[in-house]
Design a protein around this motif. Structure first.
Motif, mmCIF file in Angstrom:
data_model
loop_
_atom_site.group_PDB
_atom_site.id
_atom_site.type_symbol
_atom_site.label_atom_id
_atom_site.label_comp_id
_atom_site.label_asym_id
_atom_site.label_seq_id
_atom_site.Cartn_x
_atom_site.Cartn_y
_atom_site.Cartn_z
ATOM 1 N N SER A 138 8.440 -0.577 -17.527
ATOM 2 C CA SER A 138 9.007 0.857 -17.318
ATOM 3 C C SER A 138 8.386 1.849 -16.915
ATOM 4 N N LEU A 139 6.867 1.723 -17.166
ATOM 5 C CA LEU A 139 6.103 2.685 -16.651
ATOM 6 C C LEU A 139 5.543 2.526 -15.578
ATOM 7 N N THR A 140 5.653 1.317 -15.107
ATOM 8 C CA THR A 140 5.268 0.759 -13.669
ATOM 9 C C THR A 140 6.035 0.922 -12.653
ATOM 10 N N PRO A 141 6.124 1.420 -11.432
ATOM 11 C CA PRO A 141 6.983 1.684 -10.617
ATOM 12 C C PRO A 141 7.746 0.414 -9.942
ATOM 13 N N GLN A 142 6.847 -0.783 -9.776
ATOM 14 C CA GLN A 142 7.345 -2.034 -9.402
ATOM 15 C C GLN A 142 8.101 -2.730 -10.692
ATOM 16 N N GLY A 143 8.217 -2.074 -11.890
ATOM 17 C CA GLY A 143 8.940 -2.564 -12.822
ATOM 18 C C GLY A 143 8.599 -3.970 -13.261
ATOM 19 N N ARG A 144 7.362 -4.417 -13.324
ATOM 20 C CA ARG A 144 7.184 -5.833 -13.663
ATOM 21 C C ARG A 144 5.574 -5.818 -14.174
ATOM 22 N N THR A 145 5.115 -7.024 -14.758
ATOM 23 C CA THR A 145 3.981 -7.783 -15.089
ATOM 24 C C THR A 145 3.451 -8.319 -13.864
ATOM 25 N N ALA A 146 2.193 -8.105 -13.530
ATOM 26 C CA ALA A 146 1.592 -8.727 -12.268
ATOM 27 C C ALA A 146 1.001 -10.231 -12.691
ATOM 28 N N GLU A 147 1.138 -10.893 -11.860
ATOM 29 C CA GLU A 147 0.607 -12.462 -11.918
ATOM 30 C C GLU A 147 -0.996 -12.459 -11.744
ATOM 31 N N PRO A 148 -1.794 -13.197 -12.416
ATOM 32 C CA PRO A 148 -3.120 -13.056 -12.023
ATOM 33 C C PRO A 148 -3.542 -13.347 -10.801
ATOM 34 N N GLU A 149 -2.756 -14.317 -9.887
ATOM 35 C CA GLU A 149 -3.124 -14.444 -8.431
ATOM 36 C C GLU A 149 -3.099 -13.227 -7.569
ATOM 37 N N PRO B 186 -16.413 -4.118 5.715
ATOM 38 C CA PRO B 186 -17.822 -4.160 5.455
ATOM 39 C C PRO B 186 -18.266 -2.667 5.114
ATOM 40 N N PHE B 187 -17.292 -1.557 5.569
ATOM 41 C CA PHE B 187 -17.775 -0.068 5.263
ATOM 42 C C PHE B 187 -17.168 0.275 3.748
ATOM 43 N N LEU B 188 -16.892 -0.749 2.790
ATOM 44 C CA LEU B 188 -16.114 -0.183 1.812
ATOM 45 C C LEU B 188 -17.011 -0.549 0.539
ATOM 46 N N THR B 189 -17.699 0.295 -0.221
ATOM 47 C CA THR B 189 -18.375 0.158 -1.402
ATOM 48 C C THR B 189 -18.248 1.407 -2.036
ATOM 49 N N GLY B 190 -18.405 1.381 -3.546
ATOM 50 C CA GLY B 190 -18.267 2.384 -4.437
ATOM 51 C C GLY B 190 -16.993 2.541 -4.784
ATOM 52 N N THR B 191 -15.951 1.835 -4.287
ATOM 53 C CA THR B 191 -14.659 2.374 -4.579
ATOM 54 C C THR B 191 -13.978 1.585 -5.812
ATOM 55 N N VAL B 192 -12.949 1.929 -6.334
ATOM 56 C CA VAL B 192 -12.226 1.436 -7.459
ATOM 57 C C VAL B 192 -10.665 1.394 -7.012
ATOM 58 N N MET B 193 -10.167 0.104 -6.879
ATOM 59 C CA MET B 193 -9.108 -0.140 -6.163
ATOM 60 C C MET B 193 -7.916 -0.365 -7.344
ATOM 61 N N PRO B 194 -7.197 0.479 -7.469
ATOM 62 C CA PRO B 194 -5.967 0.049 -8.601
ATOM 63 C C PRO B 194 -4.821 -0.885 -7.786
ATOM 64 N N VAL B 195 -4.873 -1.916 -8.791
ATOM 65 C CA VAL B 195 -3.897 -3.270 -8.547
ATOM 66 C C VAL B 195 -2.922 -3.167 -9.455
ATOM 67 N N ASP B 196 -1.963 -2.379 -9.664
ATOM 68 C CA ASP B 196 -1.300 -1.787 -10.648
ATOM 69 C C ASP B 196 0.362 -1.559 -10.627
ATOM 70 N N GLY B 197 0.892 -2.098 -9.370
ATOM 71 C CA GLY B 197 2.031 -1.642 -9.080
ATOM 72 C C GLY B 197 2.602 -0.206 -8.985
ATOM 73 N N GLY B 198 1.587 0.550 -8.793
ATOM 74 C CA GLY B 198 2.026 2.115 -8.707
ATOM 75 C C GLY B 198 1.581 2.715 -10.011
ATOM 76 N N PHE B 199 1.361 2.145 -11.085
ATOM 77 C CA PHE B 199 1.123 2.745 -12.538
ATOM 78 C C PHE B 199 0.315 4.145 -12.325
ATOM 79 N N VAL B 200 -0.839 4.092 -11.810
ATOM 80 C CA VAL B 200 -1.632 5.399 -12.081
ATOM 81 C C VAL B 200 -1.107 6.599 -11.031
ATOM 82 N N ASN B 201 -0.068 6.112 -10.113
ATOM 83 C CA ASN B 201 0.650 7.163 -9.439
ATOM 84 C C ASN B 201 1.280 8.036 -10.388
ATOM 85 N N GLN B 202 1.637 7.699 -11.538
ATOM 86 C CA GLN B 202 2.628 8.533 -12.349
ATOM 87 C C GLN B 202 2.126 9.567 -12.898
#
Length: 254
Positions: free
Chosen positions: A212-223, A238-254
């Protein structure tokens, strides 16, 4: 069907006996990589490697514990001895720990979580980077968590450990950027795995609350998490380093 995102890459995956790590090994192989997997459960690693080979992939396994520096060194040395180099690594091994208020948390829980999630990543980084520097560079992805970006109640050691993974990622990225080694992290939201299913089973109603706290409203699959790691490991960014990419269905946007 094999894609070409990681074709020609030799990739090491830690914590590959289940969950995101196992899914990553399968996705990376589908994307054309040679995959070496490591974890503590040899029976599962052997079954995974057998399944990958049955689909035509080049794969091998090394049993080890990321908390033990010698085990990590042995895994990296195996990759280099067997395939000549280490192009990429997904440092996925980690644990969740108990859900307990901080003032009731025991030393052994704190020590176990930090030793696995932080020392384990540290051990992997230092041996993987050394191998990559010897052959001109490479790409590393560390598995953090949305818990490395925000706070979650009753999980203080886990939150601390995943914030530390973010710090290690940024420090290593800065230190080795000019030497051809990219270091990034992913921050998965709630993902279907043995750990989360056990967590949900012991806490009725928790999965519905988290969803309910995740905008997509579901649990992710491992894949789905593995696909993000594959892209970060590839030459497509190639120009991407030092980043932390949320893969969270929008959770941290809340």
């Amino acid at each position: 069907m094999t894609s070409d995102l990681l074709t020609g890459k030799v990739v090491l995956v830690t914590g590959a006996s289940s969950g995101i790590g196992e899914a990553a090994a399968r996705v990376f192989a589908q994307e054309g990589a040679t995959v070496v997997v490591t974890a503590r459960r040899e029976d599962r690693l052997a079954a995974l490697v057998g399944a990958l080979r049955d689909k035509g992939a080049e794969a091998a396994h090394v049993v080890g514990d990321v908390r033990v520096a010698e085990d990590v060194a042995r895994a990296v040395d195996f990759v280099v001895a067997e395939y000549g180099r280490l192009d990429a690594a997904f440092n996925n091994a980690g644990i969740g720990g108990d859900r307990t208020p901080l003032h009731l948390m025991t030393d052994d829980v704190y020590d176990t979580v930090m030793d696995t999630n932080v020392r384990g990543v540290f051990n992997c980084l230092r041996h993987e980077i050394a191998a990559m520097l010897a052959t001109g560079g490479g790409s590393i992805v560390n598995n953090s968590s949305v818990g490395g970006l925000v706070a979650i109640p009753t999980a203080a050691p886990y939150i601390a450990s995943k914030h530390a993974v973010v710090g290690l990622t940024r420090a290593a990225a800065d230190e080795y950027a000019k030497q051809g080694v990219r270091v990034n992290a992913i921050a998965p939201g709630t993902t279907r795995s043995e750990i989360t299913l056990d967590w949900f089973g012991r806490n009725p109603g928790l999965q519905d609350l988290v969803n309910s706290l995740t905008p997509q409203g579901r649990t992710a699959e491992p894949e789905e998490i593995a696909q993000a790691a594959a892209w970060l490991l590839s030459d497509r960014c190639p120009f991407l380093t030092g980043t932390v990419m949320p893969v969270d269905g929008g959770f941290v946007n809340q």
